[in-house]
Design an enzyme around this catalytic site. Structure first.
Site, PDB file in Angstrom:
ATOM      1  CE  LYS A 163      -0.286  -0.303   5.059  1.00  0.00           C
ATOM      2  NZ  LYS A 163      -1.115  -0.769   6.188  1.00  0.00           N
ATOM      3  CE1 TYR A 201      11.850  32.085   5.086  1.00  0.00           C
ATOM      4  CE2 TYR A 201      12.210  29.728   4.795  1.00  0.00           C
ATOM      5  CZ  TYR A 201      11.838  30.959   4.278  1.00  0.00           C
ATOM      6  OH  TYR A 201      11.461  31.063   2.969  1.00  0.00           O
TER       7      TYR A 201
END
Ligand SMILES: *Cc1c(COP(=O)(O)O)cnc(C)c1O
Length: 381
Positions: free
Chosen positions: A46, A267
């Site tokens: 999956k 940042y």
């Protein structure tokens, strides 16, 4: 020796190269299959084989002897069906969404029936079509996520006509705490499952995921369902295993600079150099699945030297403190190891406050992918 057989894009143009070692994948499957024998071993593919590429992964596992494949969504089964021979079963863990019975049958997929409603819908579709349809029945043994709770199981067993319309190829349940061998839920779920199974005598049975395989033989039943262990992650920290890593990730350096002490990086000016430092900016960021939580916590490696992340993880780049490397060791275009012999998925997950499953399935789509052939494939057992 494994060799690259194909590349999805030019390695040089990408910010990072994700290497998938299909030989290691195959070896892991064979190790798991031997661990559960005489039970059979399925493969859970999956989420695009946990992010590694189901189209490359599933055929290798088929050639290694796997005949039972689990996906989560019908769309995943539809995509894989043409890539696997007809004797490979594709089972859909999430079961049937309303109105998808015909599409599921047309795709040759086997739904995992998780509720009375799903079971009735699939049986009624079979009755209308005049054929007995293959089905997996999932029983909820205490996880309360997917699967028929005991009262719905009773209600299904009380409907012989519908039951007769279903060819139940597998009865399964799922463990909530298989990564904690001592957890009492494992034994409790086992007892509950055994009781419920008495009412489906002769049915093929599946219980264990990767962690369940490492519990003990009583969890192996007829078919084990490993996912993450195939991809090289030890499901049970501390348990001994013979699994090999399947992925490595190497990111490219975009820019190098030298900064004086006191200079801020990135940042929020979250990192301020305490010493004259060399900073390398690499071309991987949180948009590539590298967790933003690793800002100020994670690292990359070169020649075994830990290169801490300096400041925050940006969308498309990360700044590393590379001061501890010999000057000149890195240049523009050099690569640093994000996943490999010095940094495992487990380590990255621990530093990011998550589990290796999330790191693996989150690996991004901008990487160049280098697929190493399972060149030692040989003949299936
Ligand atoms: C995802 C999943 C698996 C595989 O689990 P791993 O822990 O990755 O081995 C097995 N069974 C079910 C029902 C699942 O949802």
């Amino acid at each position: 020796m494994t060799l690259p057989v194909w590349q999805t894009e030019l390695d040089d143009a990408a910010g990072a190269v994700l290497t998938v070692d299909l030989g290691a994948l195959r070896a892991n499957y064979l190790w798991l299959a031997a661990a559960v024998a005489p039970a059979a071993c399925a493969a859970v593919v999956k989420a695009d084989a946990y992010g590694l590429g189901a189209a490359a992964v599933a055929p290798v596992l088929y050639r290694a002897g796997c005949r039972d494949f689990f996906v989560a969504h019908l769309s995943e089964a539809v995509a894989l069906r043409p890539l696997l021979p007809a004797d490979a079963a594709l089972m859909v863990l999430n079961g049937l969404q309303p109105g998808t019975d015909a599409a599921c049958a047309a795709a040759g997929a086997v739904p995992v029936l998780n509720s009375l409603e799903q079971a009735e819908s699939w049986a009624d579709f079979g009755l209308r079509e005049g054929r007995r349809l293959p089905a997996v029945v999932q029983l909820d043994t205490g996880m309360s996520r997917l699967g028929l709770p005991p009262d719905e199981f009773d209600a299904l067993l009380a409907q012989p006509k519908r039951l007769a319309a279903l060819d139940v190829v597998l009865a399964m349940s799922h463990l909530a705490c298989s990564d904690e061998p001592g957890h009492p839920a494992n034994a409790a779920q086992h007892r509950c499952f055994s009781r419920l199974l008495e009412r489906l005598p002769g049915t093929r049975v599946s219980f264990a995921n990767s962690g369940g395989i490492l519990l003990d033989r009583s969890f192996h039943h007829d078919l084990a369902r490993p996912g993450v262990a195939l991809y090289g992650v030890n499901p049970t920290p501390d348990a001994a295993h013979g699994l090999r890593p399947v992925v490595r990730l190497d990111a490219r350096v975009i820019q190098l600079r030298t900064i004086p002490a006191g200079t801020a990086v990135g940042y929020g000016a979250a990192f301020v150099a305490a010493r004259p430092s060399r900073i390398a900016t690499i071309a991987v960021g949180y948009a590539d699945g590298w967790p933003r939580h690793l800002g100020g916590a994670g690292a990359a490696y070169v020649d075994g030297v830990r290169l801490p992340i300096a400041g925050r993880v940006s969308m498309d780049s990360i700044t590393l403190d590379v001061t501890d490397l010999p000057e000149g060791r890195l240049r523009r275009g050099s690569t640093v190891e994000l996943l490999g012999p010095h940094q495992s998925l487990d380590q990255v997950a621990a530093e990011a406050g998550t589990i290796p499953y999330e790191i693996l399935t989150g690996l991004g789509h901008r990487y160049a992918r280098r697929i190493l052939d399972a060149s030692n494939e040989g003949t299936p057992p």
